[in-house]
Write a protein that holds these residues in place. Structure first.
Motif, PDB file in Angstrom:
ATOM      1  N   LEU A 173      -7.297   6.314  -0.260  1.00 56.94           N
ATOM      2  CA  LEU A 173      -7.694   4.905  -0.148  1.00 56.94           C
ATOM      3  C   LEU A 173      -6.477   4.026   0.149  1.00 56.94           C
ATOM      4  O   LEU A 173      -6.538   3.134   0.997  1.00 56.94           O
ATOM      5  CB  LEU A 173      -8.395   4.442  -1.429  1.00 56.94           C
ATOM      6  CG  LEU A 173      -9.791   5.017  -1.661  1.00 56.94           C
ATOM      7  CD1 LEU A 173     -10.303   4.619  -3.037  1.00 56.94           C
ATOM      8  CD2 LEU A 173     -10.746   4.573  -0.573  1.00 56.94           C
ATOM      9  N   TRP A 174      -5.353   4.267  -0.555  1.00 65.45           N
ATOM     10  CA  TRP A 174      -4.139   3.493  -0.283  1.00 65.45           C
ATOM     11  C   TRP A 174      -3.594   3.815   1.104  1.00 65.45           C
ATOM     12  O   TRP A 174      -3.097   2.922   1.800  1.00 65.45           O
ATOM     13  CB  TRP A 174      -3.077   3.742  -1.353  1.00 65.45           C
ATOM     14  CG  TRP A 174      -3.381   3.045  -2.636  1.00 65.45           C
ATOM     15  CD1 TRP A 174      -3.639   3.619  -3.844  1.00 65.45           C
ATOM     16  CD2 TRP A 174      -3.484   1.630  -2.839  1.00 65.45           C
ATOM     17  NE1 TRP A 174      -3.896   2.646  -4.783  1.00 65.45           N
ATOM     18  CE2 TRP A 174      -3.798   1.416  -4.200  1.00 65.45           C
ATOM     19  CE3 TRP A 174      -3.331   0.526  -2.016  1.00 65.45           C
ATOM     20  CZ2 TRP A 174      -3.970   0.144  -4.742  1.00 65.45           C
ATOM     21  CZ3 TRP A 174      -3.498  -0.751  -2.543  1.00 65.45           C
ATOM     22  CH2 TRP A 174      -3.812  -0.923  -3.897  1.00 65.45           C
ATOM     23  N   LYS A 207       2.051   1.870  -3.441  1.00 62.22           N
ATOM     24  CA  LYS A 207       0.989   2.355  -4.329  1.00 62.22           C
ATOM     25  C   LYS A 207       0.689   3.838  -4.101  1.00 62.22           C
ATOM     26  O   LYS A 207       0.192   4.507  -5.010  1.00 62.22           O
ATOM     27  CB  LYS A 207      -0.284   1.531  -4.156  1.00 62.22           C
ATOM     28  CG  LYS A 207      -0.146   0.076  -4.594  1.00 62.22           C
ATOM     29  CD  LYS A 207       0.239  -0.059  -6.043  1.00 62.22           C
ATOM     30  CE  LYS A 207      -0.963  -0.002  -6.931  1.00 62.22           C
ATOM     31  NZ  LYS A 207      -0.670  -0.221  -8.351  1.00 62.22           N
ATOM     32  N   THR A 208       0.980   4.361  -2.910  1.00 61.10           N
ATOM     33  CA  THR A 208       0.732   5.790  -2.657  1.00 61.10           C
ATOM     34  C   THR A 208       1.699   6.675  -3.435  1.00 61.10           C
ATOM     35  O   THR A 208       1.423   7.850  -3.630  1.00 61.10           O
ATOM     36  CB  THR A 208       0.839   6.137  -1.156  1.00 61.10           C
ATOM     37  OG1 THR A 208       2.175   5.888  -0.705  1.00 61.10           O
ATOM     38  CG2 THR A 208      -0.161   5.373  -0.318  1.00 61.10           C
ATOM     39  N   CYS A 214       0.831  -1.206   0.000  1.00 59.72           N
ATOM     40  CA  CYS A 214       0.000   0.000   0.000  1.00 59.72           C
ATOM     41  C   CYS A 214       0.867   1.257   0.000  1.00 59.72           C
ATOM     42  O   CYS A 214       0.553   2.237  -0.683  1.00 59.72           O
ATOM     43  CB  CYS A 214      -0.930   0.006   1.215  1.00 59.72           C
ATOM     44  SG  CYS A 214      -2.143  -1.322   1.208  1.00 59.72           S
ATOM     45  N   ALA A 241      -0.114   7.677  -6.546  1.00 61.70           N
ATOM     46  CA  ALA A 241      -1.553   7.921  -6.397  1.00 61.70           C
ATOM     47  C   ALA A 241      -1.826   9.402  -6.151  1.00 61.70           C
ATOM     48  O   ALA A 241      -1.035  10.113  -5.521  1.00 61.70           O
ATOM     49  CB  ALA A 241      -2.110   7.088  -5.255  1.00 61.70           C
ATOM     50  N   THR A 242      -2.967   9.839  -6.626  1.00 62.56           N
ATOM     51  CA  THR A 242      -3.402  11.209  -6.391  1.00 62.56           C
ATOM     52  C   THR A 242      -4.873  11.197  -6.020  1.00 62.56           C
ATOM     53  O   THR A 242      -5.584  10.213  -6.247  1.00 62.56           O
ATOM     54  CB  THR A 242      -3.204  12.092  -7.642  1.00 62.56           C
ATOM     55  OG1 THR A 242      -3.943  11.517  -8.725  1.00 62.56           O
ATOM     56  CG2 THR A 242      -1.731  12.205  -8.020  1.00 62.56           C
ATOM     57  N   SER A 260      -5.716   1.936   3.566  1.00 64.49           N
ATOM     58  CA  SER A 260      -5.353   0.520   3.491  1.00 64.49           C
ATOM     59  C   SER A 260      -4.035   0.263   4.206  1.00 64.49           C
ATOM     60  O   SER A 260      -3.877  -0.749   4.894  1.00 64.49           O
ATOM     61  CB  SER A 260      -5.245   0.079   2.027  1.00 64.49           C
ATOM     62  OG  SER A 260      -6.478   0.240   1.378  1.00 64.49           O
ATOM     63  N   ASN A 295      -7.621   8.215  -4.624  1.00 62.61           N
ATOM     64  CA  ASN A 295      -6.824   6.988  -4.620  1.00 62.61           C
ATOM     65  C   ASN A 295      -5.709   7.044  -3.591  1.00 62.61           C
ATOM     66  O   ASN A 295      -5.405   6.042  -2.946  1.00 62.61           O
ATOM     67  CB  ASN A 295      -6.238   6.702  -6.004  1.00 62.61           C
ATOM     68  CG  ASN A 295      -7.274   6.159  -6.948  1.00 62.61           C
ATOM     69  OD1 ASN A 295      -8.279   5.591  -6.522  1.00 62.61           O
ATOM     70  ND2 ASN A 295      -7.043   6.335  -8.232  1.00 62.61           N
TER      71      ASN A 295
END
Length: 108
Positions: A33-34, A22-23, A19, A26-27, A37, A30
């Motif tokens: 959310l990451w 994934k950040t 996670c 991400a923008t 998580s 999203n």
């Protein structure tokens, strides 16, 4: 049973680092959310580690927990995030795995 709980704790540590990875790109929603998580996985991982150390030696449990996280994160980096694979990287990964197995074998 607590070794299984410890393995699950390590798996959630790997999920936590996934996670986190994934950040990076991400923008907007999203990203959040990451981030959520990440926090959930971290909380579950710590809770399971806390349960496992009730009967396992804390030094061994912590080393195995972080080792599972390290090995899992390196493998995830290689297979998911396309990080480079080098002979030295694989050598040290296998020595880490051997160390974790050794700690399990010498723990009472």
């Amino acid at each position: 049973m607590n070794w299984i709980i410890l393995l699950l704790a390590g798996a959630f540590e790997v999920a936590m680092t996934f996670c986190l990875g994934k950040t990076k790109d991400a923008t907007g929603i999203n990203f959040y959310l990451w981030l959520c998580s990440f926090l959930v996985a971290a909380t579950i991982s710590m809770a399971l580690l806390t349960k496992a150390v009730q009967t396992l030696p804390i030094g061994t449990a912590y080393a195995v927990w972080t080792g599972i996280g390290a090995v899992g994160t390196v493998l995830m980096g290689i297979f998911v995030f396309r990080e480079p694979v080098t002979p030295l990287r694989l050598f040290f990964l296998f020595t880490l795995i051997a160390s974790l197995v050794g700690l399990k074998l010498v723990s009472h």
